[in-house]
Each structure stands twice: as structure tokens, then as C-alpha cells.
Design a protein around this motif. Structure first.
Motif, PDB file in Angstrom:
ATOM      1  N   TRP A 230      -0.877   6.050  -6.617  1.00 29.92           N
ATOM      2  CA  TRP A 230      -2.141   5.311  -6.562  1.00 29.92           C
ATOM      3  C   TRP A 230      -2.821   5.614  -5.231  1.00 29.92           C
ATOM      4  N   ALA A 231      -4.132   5.487  -5.180  1.00 32.17           N
ATOM      5  CA  ALA A 231      -4.847   5.761  -3.922  1.00 32.17           C
ATOM      6  C   ALA A 231      -5.949   4.726  -3.734  1.00 32.17           C
ATOM      7  N   GLU A 232      -6.227   4.423  -2.462  1.00 30.76           N
ATOM      8  CA  GLU A 232      -7.282   3.469  -2.143  1.00 30.76           C
ATOM      9  C   GLU A 232      -8.633   4.111  -2.427  1.00 30.76           C
TER      10      GLU A 232
ATOM     11  N   PHE B 159      -7.329  -0.229  -5.448  1.00 25.84           N
ATOM     12  CA  PHE B 159      -6.509   0.939  -5.747  1.00 25.84           C
ATOM     13  C   PHE B 159      -6.801   1.465  -7.145  1.00 25.84           C
TER      14      PHE B 159
ATOM     15  N   THR C 148       1.006   3.987  -3.019  1.00 17.74           N
ATOM     16  CA  THR C 148       0.716   5.393  -2.709  1.00 17.74           C
ATOM     17  C   THR C 148       1.839   6.286  -3.240  1.00 17.74           C
TER      18      THR C 148
ATOM     19  N   THR D 295      -4.252   8.071  -9.268  1.00 15.70           N
ATOM     20  CA  THR D 295      -4.546   9.486  -9.054  1.00 15.70           C
ATOM     21  C   THR D 295      -3.906  10.246 -10.207  1.00 15.70           C
TER      22      THR D 295
ATOM     23  N   ARG E 268       0.830  -1.211   0.000  1.00 16.50           N
ATOM     24  CA  ARG E 268       0.000   0.000   0.000  1.00 16.50           C
ATOM     25  C   ARG E 268       0.862   1.259   0.000  1.00 16.50           C
TER      26      ARG E 268
END
Ligand code: JFT
Length: 269
Positions: free
Chosen positions: A252-254, A260, A248, A263, A244
């Protein structure tokens, strides 16, 4: 497993005599029979094609030679084959398809040419047997022979006893298992220095935990770059805290569903 291939280009299937598939045949694990479709023609020119009903470009493969070929081959042995028809308009052939086909005792492949085979052949055999219309990918080939080579290799390596231990398939990309749904990262071997290029220090460390983590990070870096679709459909339960964090950092974002997504930052290169 028995494999029959019916084609107007039997020479195109010569690669089935070598390497992994050739060895599986030599060891009696695979019984491969390649047939020339023209042996089931009856005119002087061994005609296999004709003009399309409704007009349009190109030619269509006549149904009669295929019908005689398939009837003869099917009658040659007890049991029901699965008929595999390579076509650009088929369902995608993927690793799950390869696994399913590897469980069948008998496959008949019908690689064709021109604009394809008269539809009535698939309709006819589809009523009596399992018929799979399959495409190996979204690009345009001139016929089904290369797809048959691809599918046979993907299936043959799954047969019990075909792969040795050194090349066994527990960690393959796309195979069910540890690295499922991630691309594999880079690999290295001797010499330790080649043209001034060394080996990532962690691989020489002997620290198995750090090596496993580095490999997983490399797999994510590669997958995020080349196959972002695989990250997007990755099961969130399969992602640990380090995964994770890395995603990030890569932009990438949850999302609300736990998966995921990219962004705006992650969309660069
Ligand atoms: C292309 C093919 C596959 C697969 C079978 C037959 C004729 C040429 C053609 C091309 C475009 C439209 C016919 C084939 C493939 C793939 C398989 C044939 N053609 N119509 N192209 N690309 N992934 N599997 Cl028969």
C-alpha cells in the motif's frame, strides 16, 4: 424498548425467544410482540397477495391487511413508532443504523414476502411516522424475516443492560472506539497445544505493549486482505508509524490526500 413484528410467518421469528434477545425480553428490557398479518384479512382464504399492476412476474402484498395491522398496533400505545421495512432496495443497514434505532423507544418491523408490499403502504405511513427502508446486504433473500432477526439482534445488544461485562462492545469491529474501521484479528484460548498447533508466542509473553502491537498488525493484515475498502477510507490521523510501515510492506502507498491506496504489488491475492 418495544418491538412489534408483523409477518405471515410468525414461526420464523421464534429465534427472538432465545439467546441474547430472549434474555433481554425475560429481563424486561425488551417488549417484543410478533403478529400474524393474516389476522387482519377478512376473506375465507386469508389472502395477503395479488397480481401486480402493469403485469410482470410474482405477486405483490395487498395494502389493506398491512394498513389494518399497522393502525391497530399503532393505536395500542401512546407515542410514535419508527417503522422498519426490510427490502433489497433499501439503504444499507449498518452499525450506525443499529445505534440510531437503539435510541428509539418503539420499532415496528414489517417483513414481507413475494415481490414486496404495495408502495402506498410505505407512502401512507411515511407521511405520519419515520419509515426506514433498509437492506442487510447485497444478496438476494426470499423475504424480510431473516433481515428482521439480524436487525433486532444488532439493535438489542446495544440496549443498556443487555450485554454483560464479559461480552461488552467497546472494541467491536465497526463500533465507534479503539478498533473502529478495522477487522479483528485471530483469538486463542486453552489448551496451549491443540493437534500440534501452538499459540503465537507473543500472546504468552505477558508483554502488553508487544501484544497490543501484534493484535493491531493482525487487524491490518486481515483488513487489507478481506476489506481493502476499509483501509482506503481509513482516517490517516488514525495511523501510527508502525501502521504505515506495515501497510507499505503489504503493497500500500500513501496518496496525495494522505489516505492509503493499493499499489500494483498490493493487488496480488
Ligand atoms: C427480500 C432482502 C433483503 C433485505 C424483503 C421481500 C421480498 C424477495 C425479493 C428479492 C428480490 C427482489 C424481492 C425480499 C429482502 C436483502 C427483503 C423482501 N423479497 N424483490 N433480500 N436481500 N438484503 N433487507 Cl418483501
Amino acid at each position: 424498548m418495544r418491538l412489534d413484528v408483523v409477518t405471515i410467518f410468525p414461526e420464523y421469528l421464534e429465534p427472538l425467544n432465545v439467546s441474547l434477545v430472549g434474555k433481554a425480553r425475560a429481563r424486561g428490557l425488551l417488549d417484543v410482540r410478533v403478529h400474524d398479518l393474516r389476522q387482519w384479512t377478512h376473506d375465507r382464504h386469508n389472502t395477503v397477495d395479488d397480481t401486480p399492476y402493469g403485469g410482470g412476474p410474482g405477486m405483490v402484498m395487498k395494502p389493506e391487511p398491512w394498513g389494518e395491522a399497522l393502525d391497530t398496533i399503532i393505536a395500542s400505545q401512546e407515542g410514535d413508532p419508527v417503522v422498519v421495512v426490510p427490502t433489497p432496495s433499501g439503504r444499507p443497514f449498518d452499525q450506525a443504523t443499529a445505534v440510531e434505532l437503539a435510541e428509539k423507544p418503539w420499532l415496528i418491523f414489517t417483513p414481507a414476502r413475494y415481490e414486496g408490499i404495495d408502495r402506498r403502504v410505505v407512502d401512507e405511513y411515511g407521511e405520519r411516522f419515520e419509515v426506514r427502508e433498509l437492506s442487510i446486504g447485497d444478496y438476494v433473500l426470499a423475504g424480510g424475516e431473516a433481515p428482521v432477526l439480524v436487525m433486532v439482534e444488532a439493535v438489542a445488544r446495544l440496549l443498556p443492560g443487555v450485554l454483560g461485562n464479559a461480552e461488552s462492545h467497546r472494541d467491536d469491529s465497526f463500533a465507534p472506539g479503539a478498533m473502529a474501521d478495522l477487522l479483528e484479528g485471530p483469538v486463542y484460548t486453552k489448551p496451549p497445544l491443540w493437534r500440534g498447533r501452538g499459540i503465537p508466542e507473543v500472546l504468552l509473553s505477558g508483554h502488553h505493549g508487544r501484544i497490543a502491537r501484534w493484535r493491531r498488525d493482525q487487524a491490518f493484515l486481515r483488513t487489507a486482505r478481506y476489506r481493502p475498502d476499509l483501509i482506503e477510507r481509513c482516517d490517516p490521523a488514525a495511523l501510527d508509524a508502525d501502521d504505515r510501515k506495515l501497510l507499505t510492506e503489504l503493497g500500500w502507498a500513501e496518496r496525495p490526500d494522505g489516505r492509503f491506496g493499493r499499489t500494483a504489488e498490493g493487488m496480488e491475492e
